[in-house]
Design a protein around this motif. Structure first.
Motif, short mmCIF file in Angstrom:
data_model
loop_
_atom_site.label_atom_id
_atom_site.label_comp_id
_atom_site.label_asym_id
_atom_site.label_seq_id
_atom_site.Cartn_x
_atom_site.Cartn_y
_atom_site.Cartn_z
N SER A 41 0.81 -1.21 0.00
CA SER A 41 0.00 0.00 0.00
C SER A 41 0.84 1.26 0.00
CB SER A 41 -0.91 0.02 1.24
OG SER A 41 -1.58 1.25 1.34
N GLY A 42 0.39 2.24 -0.78
CA GLY A 42 1.04 3.54 -0.73
C GLY A 42 0.97 4.17 0.64
N PHE A 43 0.00 3.75 1.45
CA PHE A 43 -0.13 4.29 2.80
C PHE A 43 0.93 3.73 3.74
CE2 PHE A 43 -3.95 5.70 0.93
CZ PHE A 43 -4.31 6.84 1.62
N ARG A 70 -4.70 -1.99 -5.56
CA ARG A 70 -5.76 -2.51 -4.68
C ARG A 70 -5.50 -2.12 -3.22
NH1 ARG A 70 -5.69 -6.76 -1.28
NH2 ARG A 70 -7.70 -7.72 -0.72
N ALA A 71 -4.30 -2.40 -2.73
CA ALA A 71 -3.99 -2.13 -1.33
C ALA A 71 -4.08 -0.65 -1.01
CB ALA A 71 -2.60 -2.67 -0.99
N ILE A 110 0.14 0.86 -11.14
CA ILE A 110 0.49 -0.55 -11.32
C ILE A 110 0.71 -1.19 -9.95
CG2 ILE A 110 2.21 -2.10 -12.35
CD1 ILE A 110 2.99 0.20 -14.26
N ALA A 111 0.37 -2.41 -9.75
CA ALA A 111 -0.47 -3.28 -10.53
C ALA A 111 -1.84 -3.32 -9.88
CB ALA A 111 0.11 -4.69 -10.61
N THR A 112 -2.87 -3.42 -10.71
CA THR A 112 -4.24 -3.32 -10.24
C THR A 112 -4.54 -4.25 -9.08
OG1 THR A 112 -4.83 -2.90 -12.55
CG2 THR A 112 -6.63 -3.30 -11.01
#
Length: 205
Positions: A105-107, A162-163, A155-157
């Motif tokens: 996750s970007g978070f 998603r995360a 990327i990537a879905t």
């Protein structure tokens, strides 16, 4: 209400020629750049990068491509750099994730030092710690900039997009994923993921 675009992991290793390439990655980088050139919808733009140092079992010589993967996006490497087709002129902040874990996750990411090369041509250093500053997370940065709406591409879905989207909606952001501006590995899994995101409260359009 401010709106931010979050560009997830449009990096060399996830585009054609990279160690964990996703078909259409390079074209997606171009398409995101063209969108940014044509729109004024976003008050801020952030980009995330896998930035692995020692991510443990996330790397494997015999990956299962679900929980373990070939070596990719090693911190400071060419593979970790943002793809050259992605125009970085409008990117306000970079968040690096997964130094010592999977970091989907970007978070999970922390703000990269301003004095580093934006696309990552050298090793990351702990400037925040050196200056006795608290690391700034993506959530910190969004809240500091009074951002309520986030739009996610990249990327990537089925994995990092998603995360990031799930964490965004769970954190209370109005969250949108642009289906024409994401790239994934498996078409069936992509559709399942987009349905899962919608069920979780993410707008997919």
């Amino acid at each position: 209400m401010a709106k931010a675009l979050i560009i997830v992991d449009v990096q060399n290793d996830f585009c054609e020629g990279g160690s964990l390439a996703v078909a259409g990655g390079a074209a997606l980088a171009t398409e995101i750049s063209e969108m940014l050139a044509e729109t004024t919808d976003f008050d801020f733009v952030a980009a995330t990068q896998d930035w692995h140092v020692e991510p443990g079992s996330h790397f494997s010589e015999t990956p299962n491509f679900r929980t373990s993967w070939p070596v990719h996006c090693v911190a400071g490497s060419k593979g970790a750099a943002l793809h050259r087709n992605l125009d970085t002129e409008d990117i306000d902040a970079y968040f690096r994730k997964g130094k010592y874990d999977a970091g989907y996750s970007g978070f999970d990411g922390l703000l990269a030092p301003e004095d580093e090369v934006a696309v990552g041509e050298r090793e990351a250093h702990e400037s925040a710690a050196e200056n006795n500053e608290s690391p700034v997370s993506l959530d910190d940065w969004l809240r500091d900039n009074d951002i309520d709406d986030v739009v996610i591409v990249g990327i990537a879905t089925e994995h990092c997009v998603r995360a990031t989207a799930l964490d965004a909606v769970n954190a209370g952001y109005n969250t949108t994923v642009l289906r024409d501006f994401v790239a994934g590995i498996d078409e069936d899994a992509i559709e399942e993921t987009l349905e899962e995101l919608e069920d979780a409260g993410v707008e997919v359009k």
